[in-house]
Design an enzyme around this catalytic site. Structure first.
Site, PDB file in Angstrom:
ATOM      1  N   TYR A 136      -2.270  -0.111  10.674  1.00  0.00           N
ATOM      2  CA  TYR A 136      -2.312  -0.526   9.274  1.00  0.00           C
ATOM      3  C   TYR A 136      -1.005  -0.128   8.585  1.00  0.00           C
ATOM      4  O   TYR A 136      -0.398  -0.921   7.854  1.00  0.00           O
ATOM      5  CB  TYR A 136      -3.521   0.106   8.578  1.00  0.00           C
ATOM      6  CG  TYR A 136      -3.666  -0.275   7.123  1.00  0.00           C
ATOM      7  CD1 TYR A 136      -3.842  -1.610   6.755  1.00  0.00           C
ATOM      8  CD2 TYR A 136      -3.622   0.689   6.112  1.00  0.00           C
ATOM      9  CE1 TYR A 136      -3.975  -1.970   5.416  1.00  0.00           C
ATOM     10  CE2 TYR A 136      -3.763   0.337   4.782  1.00  0.00           C
ATOM     11  CZ  TYR A 136      -3.937  -0.994   4.435  1.00  0.00           C
ATOM     12  OH  TYR A 136      -4.065  -1.348   3.113  1.00  0.00           O
ATOM     13  N   SER A 153       0.849  -1.186   0.000  1.00  0.00           N
ATOM     14  CA  SER A 153       0.000   0.000   0.000  1.00  0.00           C
ATOM     15  C   SER A 153       0.878   1.226   0.000  1.00  0.00           C
ATOM     16  O   SER A 153       2.033   1.156   0.431  1.00  0.00           O
ATOM     17  CB  SER A 153      -0.860   0.002   1.264  1.00  0.00           C
ATOM     18  OG  SER A 153      -1.591   1.204   1.365  1.00  0.00           O
TER      19      SER A 153
HETATM   20  O1  NJP Z   1     -10.372  -5.133   0.389  1.00  0.00           O
HETATM   21  P1  NJP Z   1     -11.471  -6.276   0.637  1.00  0.00           P
HETATM   22  P2  NJP Z   1      -9.475  -4.764  -0.888  1.00  0.00           P
HETATM   23  N1  NJP Z   1      -7.363 -15.196   5.227  1.00  0.00           N
HETATM   24  O2  NJP Z   1     -11.843  -6.122   2.080  1.00  0.00           O
HETATM   25  C1  NJP Z   1      -9.324 -11.412   2.460  1.00  0.00           C
HETATM   26  C2  NJP Z   1      -4.838  -3.669   0.055  1.00  0.00           C
HETATM   27  N2  NJP Z   1      -5.124  -2.269  -0.181  1.00  0.00           N
HETATM   28  O3  NJP Z   1      -9.775  -5.582  -2.050  1.00  0.00           O
HETATM   29  O4  NJP Z   1     -11.275 -14.131   3.995  1.00  0.00           O
HETATM   30  C3  NJP Z   1      -7.684 -15.157   3.923  1.00  0.00           C
HETATM   31  O5  NJP Z   1     -12.527  -6.252  -0.403  1.00  0.00           O
HETATM   32  C4  NJP Z   1     -10.820 -11.210   2.411  1.00  0.00           C
HETATM   33  O6  NJP Z   1     -11.461 -12.465   2.215  1.00  0.00           O
HETATM   34  P3  NJP Z   1     -12.296 -13.261   3.347  1.00  0.00           P
HETATM   35  C5  NJP Z   1      -5.467  -4.234   1.307  1.00  0.00           C
HETATM   36  O7  NJP Z   1      -4.734  -3.947   2.470  1.00  0.00           O
HETATM   37  C6  NJP Z   1      -6.391  -1.791  -0.316  1.00  0.00           C
HETATM   38  O8  NJP Z   1      -9.536  -3.287  -0.996  1.00  0.00           O
HETATM   39  O9  NJP Z   1     -13.293 -14.037   2.557  1.00  0.00           O
HETATM   40  N3  NJP Z   1      -8.177 -14.069   3.324  1.00  0.00           N
HETATM   41  C7  NJP Z   1     -10.983 -10.354   1.169  1.00  0.00           C
HETATM   42  O10 NJP Z   1     -11.129 -11.158   0.025  1.00  0.00           O
HETATM   43  C8  NJP Z   1      -5.447  -5.709   0.979  1.00  0.00           C
HETATM   44  O11 NJP Z   1      -4.194  -6.271   1.256  1.00  0.00           O
HETATM   45  C9  NJP Z   1      -6.599  -0.421  -0.515  1.00  0.00           C
HETATM   46  O12 NJP Z   1     -12.895 -12.231   4.264  1.00  0.00           O
HETATM   47  C10 NJP Z   1      -8.382 -12.972   4.078  1.00  0.00           C
HETATM   48  C11 NJP Z   1      -9.651  -9.623   1.062  1.00  0.00           C
HETATM   49  O13 NJP Z   1      -8.758 -10.204   2.014  1.00  0.00           O
HETATM   50  C12 NJP Z   1      -5.695  -5.724  -0.525  1.00  0.00           C
HETATM   51  O14 NJP Z   1      -5.364  -4.433  -0.996  1.00  0.00           O
HETATM   52  C13 NJP Z   1      -5.533   0.434  -0.587  1.00  0.00           C
HETATM   53  C14 NJP Z   1      -8.075 -12.940   5.435  1.00  0.00           C
HETATM   54  C15 NJP Z   1      -9.804  -8.164   1.387  1.00  0.00           C
HETATM   55  O15 NJP Z   1     -10.628  -7.618   0.433  1.00  0.00           O
HETATM   56  C16 NJP Z   1      -7.130  -6.045  -0.921  1.00  0.00           C
HETATM   57  O16 NJP Z   1      -8.019  -5.127  -0.315  1.00  0.00           O
HETATM   58  C17 NJP Z   1      -4.261  -0.070  -0.441  1.00  0.00           C
HETATM   59  C18 NJP Z   1      -7.546 -14.112   6.006  1.00  0.00           C
HETATM   60  N4  NJP Z   1      -7.229 -14.176   7.315  1.00  0.00           N
HETATM   61  C19 NJP Z   1      -4.065  -1.414  -0.256  1.00  0.00           C
HETATM   62  N5  NJP Z   1      -8.396 -11.703   5.930  1.00  0.00           N
HETATM   63  C20 NJP Z   1      -7.946   0.192  -0.622  1.00  0.00           C
HETATM   64  N6  NJP Z   1      -9.013  -0.569  -0.789  1.00  0.00           N
HETATM   65  O17 NJP Z   1      -8.049   1.430  -0.570  1.00  0.00           O
HETATM   66  C21 NJP Z   1      -8.875 -11.010   4.889  1.00  0.00           C
HETATM   67  O18 NJP Z   1      -3.260   0.788  -0.504  1.00  0.00           O
HETATM   68  N7  NJP Z   1      -8.872 -11.757   3.782  1.00  0.00           N
END
Ligand code: NJP
Length: 244
Positions: free
Chosen positions: A148, A135
């Protein structure tokens, strides 16, 4: 068999868009996330569109589960470490240590678990790629970013260190650092469901990135010829200041 890309956190947002994009590029995609229904639905949809996709229910913070996942794969050429997220946006003095611990577990240890478990397969590929979704929060800081920012700095350092350690091996390491991306869930989780607070923060950037913008970036970076290593791409909305 076909070149295989593992995408963690493929149940929503950037991960789902990236899995879709890599499938369109011809990869067999393995969609991993905790919400099994979501990844299964997307994998089914992709297969119906003629793509090659499978779903796997996985918590990246669970080391034994990650090892079992790795053992279930017959190959891995690309690993996209995308699972992650933010909890809480309090100033350091008010932050909840439990939130910090959970952010460290998913954003840092999650990357470590998948990387360690899949490195043998990535080496065996002869042309492996590890992507770390960090990020802009992993490259600088801002007030209220706290846990974060600390966790994403960890992800950034893992990518940098791994790249040095793997130099000369057939596994390259690419870091993608997005700025503000409008995904359905990220902001909601971050602000504990307080949509007003989330909207106030997001109001500062006229046109945030879309998950598709990042998926296209990942796809471009991983499809460069194998002698090319894209170390770090910072992608931010034009309207977001570049000082973080
Ligand atoms: O967010 P979201 P994004 N084990 O909440 C999964 C970074 N980022 O697509 O397990 C396995 O829709 C969760 O899946 P589930 C951010 O830090 C974002 O925006 O089913 N999976 C979901 O698919 C992240 O690294 C922004 O709940 C786990 C996914 O993670 C990445 O981009 C800006 C899990 C999160 O999807 C994707 O974020 C930036 C686990 N323990 C960086 N915990 C932004 N949106 O502004 C969570 O700079 N997940």
């Amino acid at each position: 068999s076909r070149r295989t890309a593992v995408v963690t956190g493929a149940s929503s947002g950037i991960g789902a868009a990236t899995a879709r994009r890599l499938a369109a590029s011809g990869y067999r995609v393995v969609l991993a996330a905790r919400r099994a229904d979501r990844v299964e639905e997307l994998a089914t949809e992709l297969v119906e569109e003629g793509r090659d996709a499978v779903a796997y229910a996985l918590d990246v913070t669970d080391r034994a589960a990650v090892d079992a996942f790795a053992a279930s794969l017959d190959r891995c050429d690309v690993l996209v470490n995308n699972a992650g997220g933010a909890l809480g946006a309090d100033r350091v003095e008010a932050a909840d240590p439990a939130d910090w611990r959970r952010m460290y577990e998913v954003n840092v240890l999650g990357v470590l678990h998948l990387t360690q478990a899949l490195l043998p397969a990535l080496r065996a590929s002869g042309d492996g790629t590890i992507v770390v979704l960090s990020s802009t929060a992993g490259l600088a800081t801002y007030e209220g970013g706290g846990g974060y920012v600390a966790a994403k700095h960890g992800a950034h350092v893992i990518a940098e260190t791994l790249r040095l350690e793997l130099c000369g091996e057939p596994v390259r390491v690419i870091e993608i650092a997005p700025g503000m991306v409008k995904t359905e869930e990220f902001a909601k989780k971050r602000f504990g469901g307080d949509e007003e607070k989330a909207a106030a923060v997001y109001a500062g950037v006229a046109e945030p990135l879309t998950a598709q913008d990042i998926a296209d970036t990942v796809d471009w970076a991983v499809t460069r010829p194998s002698h090319v290593n894209i170390d770090l791409l910072v992608v931010r909305p034009r309207a977001q200041a570049s000082n973080y």
